[in-house]
Design a protein around this motif. Structure first.
Motif, PDB file in Angstrom:
ATOM      1  N   ALA A 256     -52.470  -8.416  78.028  1.00  0.00           N
ATOM      2  CA  ALA A 256     -51.271  -8.229  78.852  1.00  0.00           C
ATOM      3  C   ALA A 256     -51.051  -9.400  79.796  1.00  0.00           C
ATOM      4  O   ALA A 256     -49.901  -9.735  80.123  1.00  0.00           O
ATOM      5  CB  ALA A 256     -51.382  -6.921  79.642  1.00  0.00           C
ATOM      6  N   CYS A 258     -51.692 -12.562  79.223  1.00  0.00           N
ATOM      7  CA  CYS A 258     -51.576 -13.843  78.525  1.00  0.00           C
ATOM      8  C   CYS A 258     -50.114 -14.183  78.251  1.00  0.00           C
ATOM      9  O   CYS A 258     -49.294 -13.296  77.993  1.00  0.00           O
ATOM     10  CB  CYS A 258     -52.349 -13.806  77.214  1.00  0.00           C
ATOM     11  SG  CYS A 258     -54.118 -13.477  77.406  1.00  0.00           S
ATOM     12  N   THR A 295     -47.165  -8.019  76.426  1.00  0.00           N
ATOM     13  CA  THR A 295     -47.484  -9.376  76.836  1.00  0.00           C
ATOM     14  C   THR A 295     -46.335 -10.357  76.572  1.00  0.00           C
ATOM     15  O   THR A 295     -45.570 -10.187  75.610  1.00  0.00           O
ATOM     16  CB  THR A 295     -48.746  -9.874  76.094  1.00  0.00           C
ATOM     17  OG1 THR A 295     -48.937 -11.263  76.348  1.00  0.00           O
ATOM     18  CG2 THR A 295     -48.629  -9.683  74.591  1.00  0.00           C
ATOM     19  N   THR A 333     -49.504  -6.047  69.591  1.00  0.00           N
ATOM     20  CA  THR A 333     -48.925  -6.250  70.915  1.00  0.00           C
ATOM     21  C   THR A 333     -47.491  -5.738  70.987  1.00  0.00           C
ATOM     22  O   THR A 333     -46.871  -5.433  69.968  1.00  0.00           O
ATOM     23  CB  THR A 333     -48.954  -7.740  71.298  1.00  0.00           C
ATOM     24  OG1 THR A 333     -48.241  -8.489  70.297  1.00  0.00           O
ATOM     25  CG2 THR A 333     -50.381  -8.247  71.389  1.00  0.00           C
TER      26      THR A 333
END
Length: 418
Positions: A256, A258, A295, A333
């Motif tokens: 999260a 990055c 992210t 993600t």
């Protein structure tokens, strides 16, 4: 009185998930099920157990050649020289309908009949074992209901290969209920078929030891058998023993925080290092890395599993650990927002976002896209098919997920040129 209860050995069953990669531990994969069983036999000899029970699926179906059977005979001969008898029950994978090759077994091996329940008495130990092998792989009748009544004055052990109340992860062969097993009056039920360890205590002690060696990423964690000790008062102490030679592990990495692929790769490297610090065992690990979290890197990561895998392999190389192998990197993600920030920009990228969003509900566009993509399916190399998770969706004609995932990726890559 002490005995080993094992099941679901699946001798010479191939381990899957690593062999497609050049860096895979091929030798370990090829011999893993045998090596785990050899470890079990050595443990039985070292512990000087009174006998061993194998509750089904010793084999993985018919042998490719006689080497599988010859190996088993050799291991049984080791137990024979140590005066350890073995009581073998055939499960669905080694039912008579599945096996066309056979070899004479050493005198210490007794096999449960498949036509009706059979019992073996060990009067010197005060034990009797009851069991019935599978004659056909798809045995759907309740075999436990046919087992004999408990013999008074002896420790009664039931050996049964069963789905036990229709375990959802396994074919519902020889189904029965926990209540039915408890009511039978046996002291211990040595079960097989379900590959996860489980134990229930009540009027009986009922145990699935799990399989001896994990064979793929769905069989994670330590694997082995159980060592059972029965006291003079009839109390059963059950201890798990681990004999596997390669262990599968899922490593979940939250990215999260990055913002790009490089930061994601570094985050995975840190988690791998922590994993190695936490694992005291020297047993090799086959790891699947699952990257998740909402992210800013979501768009850049789309379709980059292969590149990210190479980055993770570099991290493993930097750690200098030859006991850690990477099975796969899976991206799971989510975009950090729903695109509202882009829509508020009122520029070409915002327009592109709207076009891509509307395309998901445009039947004409979807059919044209499906036709174009279907044309390349048959030409795609195997490596590409295994690394891109959308081939099955394209084949089925369901492009909704693909369009939803590609939208933030395309916008993210174009936005780099701002």
């Amino acid at each position: 009185m002490r005995f080993i209860h094992a099941a679901d050995i699946h001798l010479d069953s191939p381990l899957t998930g690593l062999s497609a990669y050049a860096d895979a531990p091929v030798d370990t994969l090829r011999t893993a099920t045998r090596d785990a069983f050899t470890n079990l036999v050595s443990l039985a000899i070292d512990e000087r157990v009174d006998f061993m029970v194998i509750a089904g699926d010793l084999y993985d179906g018919n042998w490719k050649d006689y080497n599988t059977g010859l190996y088993f005979v050799k291991e049984m001969s080791r137990l024979d020289r140590a005066s350890i008898p073995v009581y073998l029950l055939h499960g669905n994978h080694d039912a008579e309908s599945e096996m066309t090759r056979k070899l004479l077994l050493p005198k210490n091996v007794s096999v449960f009949d498949s036509r009706k329940p059979s019992s073996f008495r060990l009067d010197s130990l005060g034990v009797v074992l009851h069991g019935r092998s599978f004659k056909n792989a798809a045995t759907l009748e309740n075999l436990a209901a046919t087992y004999p009544d408990a013999v008074p004055g002896l420790v009664n052990i039931g050996v049964l290969h069963t789905a036990l109340e229709g375990n959802a992860m396994h074919a519902s062969y020889a189904p029965c209920s926990l209540a039915e097993l408890h009511a039978k009056g046996y002291d211990y039920w040595a079960l097989g078929h379900v590959h996860e360890y489980a134990m229930w205590r009540g009027d009986s002690v009922i145990v699935f030891p799990g399989n001896l060696q994990g064979r793929h990423i769905r069989e994670t964690g330590p694997r082995g058998a159980v060592l059972v000790e029965c006291s003079a008062a009839g109390e059963m102490e059950v201890q798990r023993v681990y004999v596997d030679v390669l262990r599968w592990h899922r490593l979940h990495v939250d990215v999260a925080g990055c913002s790009n692929l490089e930061e994601v790769a570094r985050a995975i490297g840190r988690e791998l290092e922590s994993l190695l610090d936490a694992v005291a065992d020297t047993i090799p690990l086959a790891v699947r890395v699952i990257v998740s979290g909402r992210t800013a890197a979501h768009g850049e990561l789309f379709g980059m599993e292969t590149q990210l895998r190479q980055e993770v392999l570099a991290s493993i190389a930097a750690l200098g650990n030859d006991k850690l192998w990477l099975e796969k990197v899976r991206l799971d993600t989510l975009a950090i927002d729903d695109g509202q920030a882009l829509r508020e920009r009122a520029d070409a990228l915002a327009d592109l976002q709207d076009v891509l969003a509307s395309a998901q509900d445009d039947p004409v566009f979807l059919e044209a896209l499906r036709a174009d993509l279907s044309g390349i399916l048959g030409k795609a190399p195997l490596e590409l098919r295994s690394s891109v998770p959308y081939f099955d969706d394209i084949k089925s004609g369901d492009l909704t997920t693909l369009l939803r995932e590609i939208r933030p990726s395309l916008v993210a890559h174009l936005a780099k040129g701002d």
